[in-house]
Design a protein around this motif. Sequence first.
Motif, PDB file in Angstrom:
ATOM      1  N   GLY A 247       0.812  -1.213   0.000  1.00 50.77           N
ATOM      2  CA  GLY A 247       0.000   0.000   0.000  1.00 50.77           C
ATOM      3  C   GLY A 247       0.838   1.252   0.000  1.00 50.77           C
ATOM      4  O   GLY A 247       2.073   1.211  -0.158  1.00 50.77           O
ATOM      5  N   LEU A 248       0.195   2.378   0.196  1.00 50.67           N
ATOM      6  CA  LEU A 248       0.848   3.681   0.178  1.00 50.67           C
ATOM      7  C   LEU A 248       1.200   4.130   1.588  1.00 50.67           C
ATOM      8  O   LEU A 248       0.358   4.081   2.486  1.00 50.67           O
ATOM      9  N   VAL A 249       2.424   4.579   1.761  1.00 49.68           N
ATOM     10  CA  VAL A 249       2.904   5.039   3.064  1.00 49.68           C
ATOM     11  C   VAL A 249       3.056   6.551   3.032  1.00 49.68           C
ATOM     12  O   VAL A 249       3.730   7.089   2.149  1.00 49.68           O
ATOM     13  N   VAL A 250       2.416   7.231   3.975  1.00 52.15           N
ATOM     14  CA  VAL A 250       2.503   8.687   4.070  1.00 52.15           C
ATOM     15  C   VAL A 250       3.813   9.064   4.747  1.00 52.15           C
ATOM     16  O   VAL A 250       4.054   8.716   5.905  1.00 52.15           O
ATOM     17  N   LEU A 251       4.668   9.784   4.024  1.00 57.56           N
ATOM     18  CA  LEU A 251       5.959  10.200   4.572  1.00 57.56           C
ATOM     19  C   LEU A 251       5.910  11.611   5.147  1.00 57.56           C
ATOM     20  O   LEU A 251       6.675  11.943   6.045  1.00 57.56           O
ATOM     21  N   ASP A 252       5.017  12.443   4.603  1.00 60.27           N
ATOM     22  CA  ASP A 252       4.951  13.849   4.999  1.00 60.27           C
ATOM     23  C   ASP A 252       3.579  14.395   4.672  1.00 60.27           C
ATOM     24  O   ASP A 252       2.946  13.956   3.694  1.00 60.27           O
ATOM     25  N   LEU A 253       3.121  15.368   5.469  1.00 62.43           N
ATOM     26  CA  LEU A 253       1.863  16.042   5.195  1.00 62.43           C
ATOM     27  C   LEU A 253       2.076  17.546   5.223  1.00 62.43           C
ATOM     28  O   LEU A 253       2.907  18.047   5.991  1.00 62.43           O
ATOM     29  N   HIS A 254       1.317  18.270   4.403  1.00 61.12           N
ATOM     30  CA  HIS A 254       1.453  19.718   4.315  1.00 61.12           C
ATOM     31  C   HIS A 254       0.066  20.348   4.287  1.00 61.12           C
ATOM     32  O   HIS A 254      -0.622  20.306   3.269  1.00 61.12           O
ATOM     33  N   GLY A 255      -0.363  20.918   5.394  1.00 59.03           N
ATOM     34  CA  GLY A 255      -1.625  21.640   5.432  1.00 59.03           C
ATOM     35  C   GLY A 255      -2.867  20.777   5.488  1.00 59.03           C
ATOM     36  O   GLY A 255      -3.969  21.266   5.248  1.00 59.03           O
ATOM     37  N   ILE A 256      -2.733  19.501   5.771  1.00 58.63           N
ATOM     38  CA  ILE A 256      -3.872  18.596   5.911  1.00 58.63           C
ATOM     39  C   ILE A 256      -3.536  17.545   6.962  1.00 58.63           C
ATOM     40  O   ILE A 256      -2.372  17.145   7.101  1.00 58.63           O
ATOM     41  N   GLY A 257      -4.520  17.112   7.719  1.00 52.95           N
ATOM     42  CA  GLY A 257      -4.305  16.077   8.720  1.00 52.95           C
ATOM     43  C   GLY A 257      -4.389  14.695   8.101  1.00 52.95           C
ATOM     44  O   GLY A 257      -5.011  14.491   7.054  1.00 52.95           O
ATOM     45  N   TYR A 258      -3.775  13.720   8.762  1.00 55.07           N
ATOM     46  CA  TYR A 258      -3.769  12.351   8.242  1.00 55.07           C
ATOM     47  C   TYR A 258      -5.188  11.803   8.092  1.00 55.07           C
ATOM     48  O   TYR A 258      -5.535  11.219   7.058  1.00 55.07           O
ATOM     49  N   ASP A 259      -6.016  11.999   9.097  1.00 57.64           N
ATOM     50  CA  ASP A 259      -7.386  11.480   9.046  1.00 57.64           C
ATOM     51  C   ASP A 259      -8.188  12.148   7.931  1.00 57.64           C
ATOM     52  O   ASP A 259      -8.991  11.487   7.255  1.00 57.64           O
ATOM     53  N   ASP A 260      -7.981  13.449   7.735  1.00 56.32           N
ATOM     54  CA  ASP A 260      -8.688  14.154   6.669  1.00 56.32           C
ATOM     55  C   ASP A 260      -8.261  13.639   5.293  1.00 56.32           C
ATOM     56  O   ASP A 260      -9.094  13.462   4.387  1.00 56.32           O
ATOM     57  N   LEU A 261      -6.970  13.395   5.132  1.00 53.85           N
ATOM     58  CA  LEU A 261      -6.480  12.877   3.859  1.00 53.85           C
ATOM     59  C   LEU A 261      -7.044  11.477   3.609  1.00 53.85           C
ATOM     60  O   LEU A 261      -7.527  11.185   2.509  1.00 53.85           O
ATOM     61  N   ALA A 262      -6.987  10.636   4.620  1.00 52.73           N
ATOM     62  CA  ALA A 262      -7.495   9.270   4.477  1.00 52.73           C
ATOM     63  C   ALA A 262      -8.978   9.265   4.118  1.00 52.73           C
ATOM     64  O   ALA A 262      -9.443   8.411   3.344  1.00 52.73           O
ATOM     65  N   ALA A 263      -9.713  10.228   4.654  1.00 50.98           N
ATOM     66  CA  ALA A 263     -11.159  10.301   4.393  1.00 50.98           C
ATOM     67  C   ALA A 263     -11.458  10.716   2.961  1.00 50.98           C
ATOM     68  O   ALA A 263     -12.512  10.367   2.414  1.00 50.98           O
ATOM     69  N   ARG A 264     -10.544  11.455   2.334  1.00 49.62           N
ATOM     70  CA  ARG A 264     -10.775  11.950   0.978  1.00 49.62           C
ATOM     71  C   ARG A 264     -10.254  11.000  -0.106  1.00 49.62           C
ATOM     72  O   ARG A 264     -10.543  11.185  -1.274  1.00 49.62           O
ATOM     73  N   LEU A 265      -9.466  10.009   0.305  1.00 50.20           N
ATOM     74  CA  LEU A 265      -8.937   9.044  -0.647  1.00 50.20           C
ATOM     75  C   LEU A 265      -9.620   7.694  -0.469  1.00 50.20           C
ATOM     76  O   LEU A 265     -10.119   7.378   0.608  1.00 50.20           O
ATOM     77  N   THR A 266      -9.615   6.906  -1.531  1.00 46.77           N
ATOM     78  CA  THR A 266     -10.219   5.573  -1.462  1.00 46.77           C
ATOM     79  C   THR A 266      -9.155   4.488  -1.618  1.00 46.77           C
ATOM     80  O   THR A 266      -9.413   3.407  -2.132  1.00 46.77           O
ATOM     81  N   VAL A 267      -7.956   4.802  -1.160  1.00 41.68           N
ATOM     82  CA  VAL A 267      -6.852   3.845  -1.193  1.00 41.68           C
ATOM     83  C   VAL A 267      -6.363   3.600   0.228  1.00 41.68           C
ATOM     84  O   VAL A 267      -6.561   4.429   1.122  1.00 41.68           O
ATOM     85  N   LYS A 268      -5.716   2.465   0.429  1.00 36.81           N
ATOM     86  CA  LYS A 268      -5.173   2.140   1.740  1.00 36.81           C
ATOM     87  C   LYS A 268      -3.951   2.999   2.030  1.00 36.81           C
ATOM     88  O   LYS A 268      -3.030   3.089   1.215  1.00 36.81           O
ATOM     89  N   LEU A 269      -3.943   3.629   3.203  1.00 36.52           N
ATOM     90  CA  LEU A 269      -2.813   4.452   3.628  1.00 36.52           C
ATOM     91  C   LEU A 269      -2.241   3.919   4.931  1.00 36.52           C
ATOM     92  O   LEU A 269      -2.965   3.402   5.778  1.00 36.52           O
ATOM     93  N   THR A 270      -0.929   4.102   5.080  1.00 37.18           N
ATOM     94  CA  THR A 270      -0.247   3.817   6.338  1.00 37.18           C
ATOM     95  C   THR A 270       0.526   5.060   6.724  1.00 37.18           C
ATOM     96  O   THR A 270       1.179   5.677   5.879  1.00 37.18           O
ATOM     97  N   ASP A 271       0.445   5.431   7.992  1.00 36.11           N
ATOM     98  CA  ASP A 271       1.160   6.617   8.468  1.00 36.11           C
ATOM     99  C   ASP A 271       2.598   6.249   8.767  1.00 36.11           C
ATOM    100  O   ASP A 271       2.899   5.592   9.768  1.00 36.11           O
ATOM    101  N   GLY A 272       3.505   6.668   7.896  1.00 36.44           N
ATOM    102  CA  GLY A 272       4.919   6.337   8.068  1.00 36.44           C
ATOM    103  C   GLY A 272       5.752   7.495   8.573  1.00 36.44           C
ATOM    104  O   GLY A 272       6.990   7.431   8.561  1.00 36.44           O
ATOM    105  N   ARG A 273       5.096   8.540   9.046  1.00 36.75           N
ATOM    106  CA  ARG A 273       5.838   9.688   9.556  1.00 36.75           C
ATOM    107  C   ARG A 273       6.481   9.375  10.904  1.00 36.75           C
ATOM    108  O   ARG A 273       5.970   8.573  11.675  1.00 36.75           O
ATOM    109  N   THR A 274       7.611  10.026  11.151  1.00 36.42           N
ATOM    110  CA  THR A 274       8.249   9.865  12.449  1.00 36.42           C
ATOM    111  C   THR A 274       7.393  10.560  13.511  1.00 36.42           C
ATOM    112  O   THR A 274       6.666  11.512  13.217  1.00 36.42           O
ATOM    113  N   PRO A 275       7.443  10.100  14.778  1.00 34.32           N
ATOM    114  CA  PRO A 275       6.601  10.682  15.824  1.00 34.32           C
ATOM    115  C   PRO A 275       6.689  12.196  15.939  1.00 34.32           C
ATOM    116  O   PRO A 275       5.696  12.873  16.198  1.00 34.32           O
TER     117      PRO A 275
END
Length: 209
Positions: A178-206
């Motif tokens: 699947g797709l691993v999120v490395l970075d986000l800019h101006g959007i939250g992870y949950d908001d992005l996941a809600a707008r996409l219909t693909v599997k996402l994994t949060d790969g960002r460092t804490p």
Amino acid sequence: MAALVARDIPHGAYVNLGIGLPTLVADHLDPASGVVLHTENGMLNMGPRAHGDDIDEELTNAGKIPVTELPGAAYFHHADSFAMMRGGHLDVCVLGAFQVSATGDLANWHTGAPDAIPAVGGAMDLAIGAKRVFVMTTMFTKDGSPKIVPECTCPLTAERCVDRIYTDVATLQVTGSGLVVLDLHGIGYDDLAARLTVKLTDGRTPDRR
């Protein structure tokens, strides 16, 4: 996006920048990076975009944008340029996209619309010939539809060729699971996941969440 792509290109890599957004990467490369830019119209060691008195209308990239040349720049036949692309001599290519699938399929030469103008260029050769394929695109179309989809509906350029996707709101790594999120800019992870219909994994460092 261009600055992020430039940062992630390995030192000393041979790189092709596709037409459109990818051409901006040339202006963000560190001169000490040792990166050698290749153009499909026949040039190695292309420099940043030319401005003012530096403009030579006969010195352009594949997108017809005036560019500069760096020390050691070389010129060659169009056929030789495509031989470099097809022969696996490029470490990275950076391409635009209409769509990218969750498995890394790329669609960037035609939208499929009856009145759309196709623009193949060297995209197919680059997508299968480069060792790594980076995509630069906006995450959503003008009507809000995602460009990252479970399966491409636009005509494919190449299958399972994309390694990383750089968008205006997120950077994603394509993996076998699947797709691993490395970075986000101006959007939250949950908001992005809600707008996409693909599997996402949060790969960002804490510290970046």
